[in-house]
Motif scaffolding. Structure first.
Motif, PDB file in Angstrom:
ATOM      1  N   ASP A  68      56.712 -72.241 -94.104  1.00 36.89           N
ATOM      2  CA  ASP A  68      57.612 -71.570 -93.799  1.00 36.89           C
ATOM      3  C   ASP A  68      57.819 -71.682 -95.704  1.00 36.89           C
ATOM      4  O   ASP A  68      56.970 -73.004 -96.587  1.00 36.89           O
ATOM      5  N   VAL A  78      66.298 -75.500 -97.926  1.00 31.65           N
ATOM      6  CA  VAL A  78      65.168 -75.147 -96.296  1.00 31.65           C
ATOM      7  C   VAL A  78      66.129 -74.006 -96.332  1.00 31.65           C
ATOM      8  O   VAL A  78      67.670 -73.804 -96.284  1.00 31.65           O
ATOM      9  N   THR A 132      66.688 -69.650 -94.804  1.00 28.05           N
ATOM     10  CA  THR A 132      66.414 -68.991 -94.051  1.00 28.05           C
ATOM     11  C   THR A 132      68.135 -67.562 -94.640  1.00 28.05           C
ATOM     12  O   THR A 132      67.642 -67.704 -96.281  1.00 28.05           O
ATOM     13  N   ARG A 177      69.905 -75.338 -95.718  1.00 27.54           N
ATOM     14  CA  ARG A 177      70.431 -76.599 -95.660  1.00 27.54           C
ATOM     15  C   ARG A 177      69.173 -77.066 -96.533  1.00 27.54           C
ATOM     16  O   ARG A 177      68.025 -76.519 -96.992  1.00 27.54           O
ATOM     17  N   TYR A 199      68.231 -81.339 -98.280  1.00 29.57           N
ATOM     18  CA  TYR A 199      67.629 -82.761 -97.868  1.00 29.57           C
ATOM     19  C   TYR A 199      67.076 -83.457 -98.975  1.00 29.57           C
ATOM     20  O   TYR A 199      66.820 -83.289 -99.749  1.00 29.57           O
ATOM     21  N   LEU A 203      63.353 -77.489 -87.345  1.00 25.15           N
ATOM     22  CA  LEU A 203      63.644 -76.287 -88.264  1.00 25.15           C
ATOM     23  C   LEU A 203      62.092 -74.970 -87.287  1.00 25.15           C
ATOM     24  O   LEU A 203      63.196 -73.940 -87.513  1.00 25.15           O
ATOM     25  N   TYR A 204      61.445 -75.742 -87.181  1.00 22.98           N
ATOM     26  CA  TYR A 204      60.527 -74.140 -86.641  1.00 22.98           C
ATOM     27  C   TYR A 204      59.730 -74.583 -85.520  1.00 22.98           C
ATOM     28  O   TYR A 204      59.698 -75.744 -84.875  1.00 22.98           O
ATOM     29  N   ILE A 238      67.321 -77.660 -84.664  1.00 19.37           N
ATOM     30  CA  ILE A 238      68.867 -77.887 -85.984  1.00 19.37           C
ATOM     31  C   ILE A 238      69.664 -76.693 -86.430  1.00 19.37           C
ATOM     32  O   ILE A 238      70.661 -77.065 -86.280  1.00 19.37           O
ATOM     33  N   LEU A 239      68.925 -75.302 -86.521  1.00 22.10           N
ATOM     34  CA  LEU A 239      69.884 -74.449 -86.632  1.00 22.10           C
ATOM     35  C   LEU A 239      70.144 -72.997 -84.992  1.00 22.10           C
ATOM     36  O   LEU A 239      69.418 -74.128 -83.852  1.00 22.10           O
ATOM     37  N   PHE A 264      64.991 -70.864 -84.626  1.00 23.49           N
ATOM     38  CA  PHE A 264      63.734 -71.825 -85.267  1.00 23.49           C
ATOM     39  C   PHE A 264      63.843 -71.008 -86.486  1.00 23.49           C
ATOM     40  O   PHE A 264      64.357 -69.622 -86.462  1.00 23.49           O
ATOM     41  N   ILE A 265      63.034 -70.928 -87.612  1.00 21.06           N
ATOM     42  CA  ILE A 265      63.308 -70.172 -88.838  1.00 21.06           C
ATOM     43  C   ILE A 265      61.952 -69.014 -88.785  1.00 21.06           C
ATOM     44  O   ILE A 265      60.706 -69.984 -88.554  1.00 21.06           O
TER      45      ILE A 265
END
Length: 583
Positions: A96, A110, A112, A117, A119, A141-142, A242-243, A246-247
């Motif tokens: 990413d 992070v 999209t 997000r 951290y 995440l991915y 998490i989302l 996925f990203i």
């Protein structure tokens, strides 16, 4: 023996020899694998992975699919309390490119296209000033699986979206470091042991060697004949994203625009009153968008200065023209870097822009940041555009005006910005500037086309807007010692009028005629005149409606999203008449 018989016998002999050679070649082709198998089984030269590459066994290494990420390419990962941590630089390079570590804020971003997000310490680990991400966060995440194999201290990263092709060894099989029967052995496979298979142009399913990865993450080559039938399947680790999804930040962005080809012109008012002056002249009917420079970054306050006008927006809308104000740093200089690198300042500026969009009824935005002069600020520029895009929620189109020459401006990532905003306006001018070492055109036709084709390698044509200049630069040189004097920066009509006063005209019997240069794509003329007591040579590669027309051919040829002209104050009606043929 006659000559005829001699040659017949010779040809017969040669044919027999060739047949014998062919038979032996076929026999060798059939039995060679058996010979190689015997020789390979006799070669017991096993060299452990870390010894072979002279590596420290205490330092973990990353294997991404079938590629070992060398320690010279990225910072090594960490293992802490049994947890694998991947360096952010690895994620940015291979998964990413938009993962962003803000050094000043000590915060990981992070993003999209739709959400962000953040951290801090606790979710991530910082060592020697560098951020590292735990494997479970990466997998949340991915769509990648991260597995640590302690025996060889190897971290294997696999793409869950891609089927994994595997095969089992049919007998004991040596895994070699190179596709060479004399290469040392990495490890010996047991019969039935499964490995992941990687085929490429040099090692296909019909080849003698197959590139593989063992279950412990070791890479190497095995004789294809020692592997059984392959099978392919997706083996995704079970986890909760998490989302919502996925990203995947690598998908080209579809422009948020349904209005056809764009004909945009920038304006440059420095005061609120200047907007009223610009409203005295109606916008040309060929225009789809007008972009007045209303917002400038203030390096001291770390906010935006505004000369916006709600009356101007209403005036433009009444003529059917959208308003995408220009946001620029050209008056703030390098102070923009202090804003971009400050997470609080970025947020405050973006809040201002969202406020102006909502209160003024703006149709879009043009972002023009030109003062990024250090490489480390390039990612901050990308992050600012990501945060702006998320804050606006794709309610309006966003256009980024960007310099064209990647070799001279490596800090501007056209590819990443194209994945973030709707359009990129390529400012395809300033081939020669006021500080150039020699005079020349502002933007010759070959130079412009080269910049367009370079940019199209990383930016889709339906996102690329060709920036065209309407101004002219008059070069002035002292005849006495050939030294430079400040160049003049004029619009089309003023440049032609000034040269006309000094004998340059379009007439056939002109003392000094304008000469068309078909290669450069503009007219050229020069004259000498006394200025402040010294004789100066004046040179001009004239940009006019004809030269603009030459560049419009590139717009047509490469099927670009539109054109953007800098700026309205330098143009004339003849240019608008020409542009009206295309819009």
């Amino acid at each position: 023996m006659s000559i005829k018989r001699f040659f017949a016998a010779l040809f017969t002999f040669i044919a027999i020899v060739l047949v014998i050679i062919a038979v032996f070649a076929v026999i060798w082709w059939l039995i060679r694998p058996q010979f190689e198998n015997i020789r390979n089984r006799d070669n017991r030269d096993v060299i452990p992975f870390h010894d072979h590459f002279d590596l420290d066994p205490a330092i973990p290494h990353i294997v991404l699919e079938g590629q070992r990420i060398r320690e010279t390419d990225i910072h090594p990962p960490l293992i802490h309390n049994g947890i694998a941590y991947l360096p952010v630089c690895f994620i940015r390079e291979y998964i990413d490119p938009f993962m962003f570590w803000d050094t000043g804020a000590q915060m990981l971003f992070v993003t999209t296209l739709y959400e962000m997000r953040t951290y801090r310490h606790g979710h991530i680990r910082v060592a020697d000033g560098l951020p590292f991400i735990p494997a479970d966060l990466v997998m949340g995440l991915y769509p990648f699986t991260v597995t640590h194999h302690a025996e060889y201290n190897m971290i294997v990263v696999t793409d869950d979206r891609q089927p994994q092709t595997t095969a089992a060894a049919t007998s004991q099989a040596p895994v070699r470091y190179r596709p060479d029967p004399q290469a040392p052995i990495t490890v010996n496979l047991n019969s039935g042991e499964r490995v992941t298979v990687f085929w490429d142009a040099n090692n296909g399913p019909d080849g003698f060697w197959t590139r593989i990865r063992t279950a412990d993450g070791l890479l190497g080559y095995v004789q294809t004949s020692l592997l059984g039938t392959t099978r392919s399947q997706i083996d995704a680790a079970e986890r909760t994203p998490i989302l919502d999804d996925f990203i995947d930040n690598q998908q080209p962005r579809t422009p948020n625009w349904a209005g056809g080809r764009i004909n945009l012109v920038w304006e440059n008012p420095y005061t609120v009153a200047a907007n009223a002056a610009n409203m005295q002249t109606p916008l040309d009917e060929s225009l789809t968008v007008v972009s007045p420079t209303w917002f400038r970054f203030n390096a001291e306050s770390k906010e935006l200065d505004s000369v916006a006008s709600a009356e101007y927006v209403q005036w433009a809308h009444e003529q059917g023209v959208q308003v995408w104000p220009n946001v620029t740093d050209t008056s703030a200089g390098s102070g923009i870097q202090g804003i971009l690198s400050d997470a609080t300042a970025r947020r405050r500026v973006i809040e201002q822009l969202v406020h102006y969009v909502e209160t003024l009824g703006l149709d879009g935005l043009s972002i023009n940041i030109e003062s990024i002069i250090q490489f480390r600020y390039g990612p901050y520029f990308v992050q600012f555009m990501r945060e702006l895009n998320i804050a606006l929620g794709r309610r309006i189109p966003i256009m980024a005006a960007m310099k064209p020459d990647l070799s001279a401006n490596p800090h501007y990532r056209h590819d990443l910005i194209a994945l973030t905003v709707d359009f990129i306006a390529l400012m395809a001018y300033n081939e020669h500037t006021g500080t150039s070492s020699s005079p020349g055109p502002v933007a010759s036709l070959p130079w412009v086309e080269r910049r367009v084709t370079e940019t199209l390698r990383v930016v889709p044509a339906d996102q690329l807007i060709l920036g065209i200049h309407f101004y002219n630069r008059v070069w002035r040189t002292a005849v006495s010692d050939n030294t430079w004097r400040p160049s003049a920066h004029w619009g089309m009509d003023r440049a032609v009028a000034d040269f006309y006063r000094h004998g340059v005209s379009w007439e056939e019997d002109a003392v000094i005629p304008w000469e068309w240069d078909p290669v450069v794509g503009s007219y050229y003329a020069e004259f000498a005149a006394v200025v402040d007591g010294e004789t100066l040579r004046h040179q001009l590669w004239l940009d006019c409606p004809r030269s603009v027309g030459e560049k419009m051919q590139l717009f047509v040829l490469y099927q670009l999203a539109g054109v953007a002209g800098w700026s309205n104050e330098f143009t004339n009606q003849a240019v608008w008449d020409l542009l009206g043929r295309y819009f």
